[in-house]
Write a protein that holds these residues in place. Structure first.
Motif, PDB file in Angstrom:
ATOM      1  N   GLN A   1      -5.204   0.766   0.018  1.00 32.76           N
ATOM      2  CA  GLN A   1      -5.387  -0.623  -0.398  1.00 32.76           C
ATOM      3  C   GLN A   1      -4.048  -1.300  -0.700  1.00 32.76           C
ATOM      4  OE1 GLN A   1      -7.057  -1.703  -4.334  1.00 32.76           O
ATOM      5  NE2 GLN A   1      -8.649  -2.823  -3.206  1.00 32.76           N
ATOM      6  N   MET A   2      -3.931  -2.556  -0.279  1.00 31.31           N
ATOM      7  CA  MET A   2      -2.798  -3.379  -0.671  1.00 31.31           C
ATOM      8  C   MET A   2      -3.031  -3.820  -2.118  1.00 31.31           C
ATOM      9  SD  MET A   2      -0.600  -3.957   1.907  1.00 31.31           S
ATOM     10  CE  MET A   2      -0.477  -3.962   3.708  1.00 31.31           C
TER      11      MET A   2
ATOM     12  N   ARG B   1       0.847  -1.179   0.000  1.00 28.46           N
ATOM     13  CA  ARG B   1       0.000   0.000   0.000  1.00 28.46           C
ATOM     14  C   ARG B   1       0.889   1.238   0.000  1.00 28.46           C
ATOM     15  NH1 ARG B   1      -2.392  -1.512   5.863  1.00 28.46           N
ATOM     16  NH2 ARG B   1      -0.539  -1.122   7.109  1.00 28.46           N
TER      17      ARG B   1
ATOM     18  N   SER C   1      -7.557  -0.788   5.823  1.00 30.64           N
ATOM     19  CA  SER C   1      -6.634  -0.783   4.682  1.00 30.64           C
ATOM     20  C   SER C   1      -7.472  -1.177   3.477  1.00 30.64           C
ATOM     21  CB  SER C   1      -5.474  -1.758   4.918  1.00 30.64           C
ATOM     22  OG  SER C   1      -4.555  -1.712   3.848  1.00 30.64           O
TER      23      SER C   1
END
Length: 699
Positions: A409-410, A382, A392
């Motif tokens: 966001q990952m 991220r 997240s």
């Protein structure tokens, strides 16, 4: 006038107090043991120069530690696992995803420098990818890195310029030197590993081209002007190998045109990555200037950003793109790029100054901030990570964070700069575990299981094995392998958090006193099988953040601990929610590479319960089996956990932008039930509360 005033202040109050005793070699000598000379020193002697590894040559100031050729150190233990995860994850396979790494018509590969994708993305990726290849001695990765680097060197024009033609004449007709600054660092690593002489001649011709550029065309754009210190770092590196004195003129020119990082009480800009990498420019220039004012400003810049925006654990500061007045709480985040650039700066400054503070800080970022910026398998990252982070996800959290978009966001397809730049974090760290010393010795600086091979003493080669689970264990053992007895000094860094280190040689305790935040220097005739044991006893510490409404954080040795929040993870296509400048290849596999949204599945609004004295009301530290091949920076595999008492804080909720709301003022008097809460290492917590309100219990 400003510099004259600062010199007067230094003269009155003393350089030592301002510069953390920088470049002083005064030592506290303890009684010798047998044939061993044992001292506690601030840093190695600076009046000598290592005979076997290239370091600063006159007129540059002596450096305290000398990096070993990359590949000399074989990382083991959990760090080896992280490097292998990186190889098998995003950094090792980014060529399958990133549009900027497509080889066809790539400007970095074409001999005339024409084509597409000619800015920072390729060198950002290659810097970490190539260093990873060398540290792991991975032959396939080495071949791939060499393919790119040879193409860059072949692109050099008759006048010395190399790289993409579009950077030679930017939109305003002036060169943009920033992308080449990163590529030069790639070439330095390649030379360190391969000793390919073409690197030195290529860099020398390029710097001669820079030297002839008119001042009106030199370092005029925002990024290159801010980051001129990277260019300066490479110039001085090359001077040490070649002795070309024209490079010293270029060093002065670069410093003169770089943004001014020597302004009392302010910075030239407040971009987080610029600060993390550019604050070291004055110290880099100090090597040439010998002006202690330059060195001072590197320390002053470091302290300023943390005084204003870094009153949080984890070693970083709140600047979720730029540091902004009024956005100083632990819910403010930092770029992943900022973390790895800070680690690199710490490693450079450690070598330059010898100040153990920089090693302590590198560990702080490496253990507590950086691991949580990526998924445990390192297949997604991220853009932003905060000390207090309760989601997240792909949602837009502006204006709580500066940029609009899915920056939490990952995602392996998004976060363009960090996507390419994150890869240098662990390889550069691994290459800095050990360094040579001016007195032909070795120094253990960043502790991790490893094996190092180096020349010492009169030129013989020694192999040291470092056996440890640090930072998850306090004991570090060093086993020496020599073909015959050899005399040389061995330095052990004692972290500032450790008050009572214990050192044993072949089972016999060595007399060391007042070693905290210094080095133990052991000079003796070493023999095959000698075993040196360093014990760094860890104690629980509660840190109070008065600037954060009197909140607290919990440390055990070098580890900061976070609330163990259960995670609810949902996956989705990485092409679904991306930042506006994301680009990926049309055939990138969205089933193999996934994006991750992480939400809390347990309460996060918890205060830790303390006694009126400020210590935790009840605490238990528990160790768990250490997985030799596992990633310890995960909630499931963390080898150390802390159990304490906590209470829910009903009024502490999510704010209107989806961030963790402002901390309530501590201490609190709460009526909610007191219960046991689990704390895990901050680096293992993708969702985390590392800065807690404090609830006071009364007898």
């Amino acid at each position: 006038m400003q510099k004259a005033l600062i010199r007067w202040v230094i003269g009155v109050f003393g350089v030592a107090s301002l510069f953390f005793l920088a470049f002083l070699s005064a030592s506290h000598r303890t009684a010798p043991l047998s044939d061993s000379d044992i001292q506690v020193v601030d840093r190695p002697p600076l009046n000598e120069r290592n005979n076997y590894y290239v370091s600063n040559r006159p007129p540059l100031a002596s450096q305290a530690f000398i990096p070993l050729p990359i590949g000399s150190i074989e990382p083991r233990g959990w760090l080896r696992t992280m490097l292998e995860l990186q190889r098998d994850g995003l950094n090792g396979h980014l060529e399958e995803i990133s549009a900027w790494l497509v080889k066809k018509d790539n400007a970095w590969l074409n001999p005339d420098g024409r084509g597409e994708h000619g800015w920072e993305e390729v060198p950002y990726w290659l810097r970490g990818y190539s260093a990873l290849a060398y540290v792991l001695h991975d032959s396939a990765m080495i071949r791939e890195a060499t393919f790119w680097l040879h193409a860059v060197m072949r692109s050099q024009r008759a006048d010395g310029y190399l790289g993409p033609e579009a950077n030679r004449y930017a939109s305003d007709g002036k060169p943009d030197l920033w992308p080449n600054m990163v590529m030069l660092e790639c070439l330095q690593s390649y030379y360190s590993f391969s000793r390919d002489p073409r690197v030195l001649s290529c860099m020398q011709r390029y710097f001669h081209w820079e030297l002839q550029l008119p001042d009106s065309l030199f370092l005029t754009h925002y990024w290159e002007k801010s980051r001129g210190g990277d260019n300066l770092y490479s110039v001085l590196w090359l001077y040490n190998y070649t002795g070309d004195t024209s490079l010293l003129r270029l060093a002065e020119k670069i410093h003169r045109h770089t943004a001014n990082w020597e302004q009392p009480g302010t910075l030239p800009n407040w971009h987080n990555v610029n600060i993390a990498q550019c604050f070291r420019e004055p110290a880099t220039y100090f090597q040439f200037s010998h002006d202690s004012t330059d060195l001072h400003f590197t320390y002053a810049d470091f302290q300023l950003i943390r005084q204003l925006y870094g009153q949080v654990p984890g070693g970083m500061f709140g600047a979720d793109e730029d540091a902004r007045p009024g956005h100083t709480g632990p819910q403010q985040a930092i770029e992943t790029c900022g973390m790895v650039e800070q680690m690199f700066s710490d490693e450079i400054l450690l070598a330059l100054t010898g100040d153990p503070f920089w090693a302590d800080h590198a560990e702080d970022v490496a253990f507590n901030s950086y691991p949580a910026a990526l998924m445990p398998d390192m297949r997604a990252l991220r853009y932003l990570t905060a000390p207090d982070m309760i989601s997240s996800d792909w949602h837009n959290h502006a204006p709580g964070v500066e940029n609009e978009g899915p920056f939490f966001q990952m995602n392996p397809f998004s976060h363009r700069c960090c996507q390419h730049n994150h890869g240098m974090g662990w390889p550069y760290y691994a290459a800095s575990l050990w360094m040579a010393t001016p007195d032909n010795g070795l120094a253990a600086l960043l502790y991790n299981a490893s094996r190092v091979k180096a020349r010492v003493g009169k030129g013989d080669t020694v192999v040291l094995e470092e056996l440890t689970h640090y930072p998850f264990d306090s004991q570090i053992r060093f086993l020496l392998h020599l073909s015959h007895p050899q005399q040389f000094p061995l330095y052990l860094r004692i972290p500032a958090w450790c008050g009572r280190p214990v050192v044993k040689l072949n089972g016999q305790a060595l007399p060391v006193q007042a070693a905290t935040g210094k080095y133990i220097r052991i000079y003796r005739t070493w023999r095959e099988g000698d075993m040196l044991t360093l014990e760094l006893p860890m104690e629980l510490q509660v840190h109070r953040w008065r600037a954060q409404r009197n909140s607290i954080s919990v440390n055990y040795g070098p580890l900061t601990f976070s609330l163990g929040i259960r995670e609810r993870i949902r996956t989705e296509s990485p092409a679904l929610h991306v930042v506006p400048d994301a680009r990926w290849q049309p055939n990138a596999d969205t089933l193999r590479w996934r994006a991750y949204n992480i939400e809390p599945a347990s309460p996060w609004n918890i205060a830790l319960v303390s006694n009126p004295s400020g210590s935790l009301a009840w605490v238990k530290i528990k160790s768990y089996p250490y997985l030799e091949k596992g990633n310890p920076f995960t909630p499931e595999h963390a080898p150390i956990r802390i159990f304490a008492l906590g209470q829910t804080v009903p009024g502490w909720q999510v704010d209107s932008t989806g961030l963790c709301g402002p901390l309530p003022q501590s201490p609190l008097q709460l009526q909610t039930p007191v219960d046991t809460v689990e704390l895990i290492p901050m680096g293992a917590a993708r969702l985390r509360i590392a800065v807690f309100p404090e609830a006071i219990t009364h007898p």
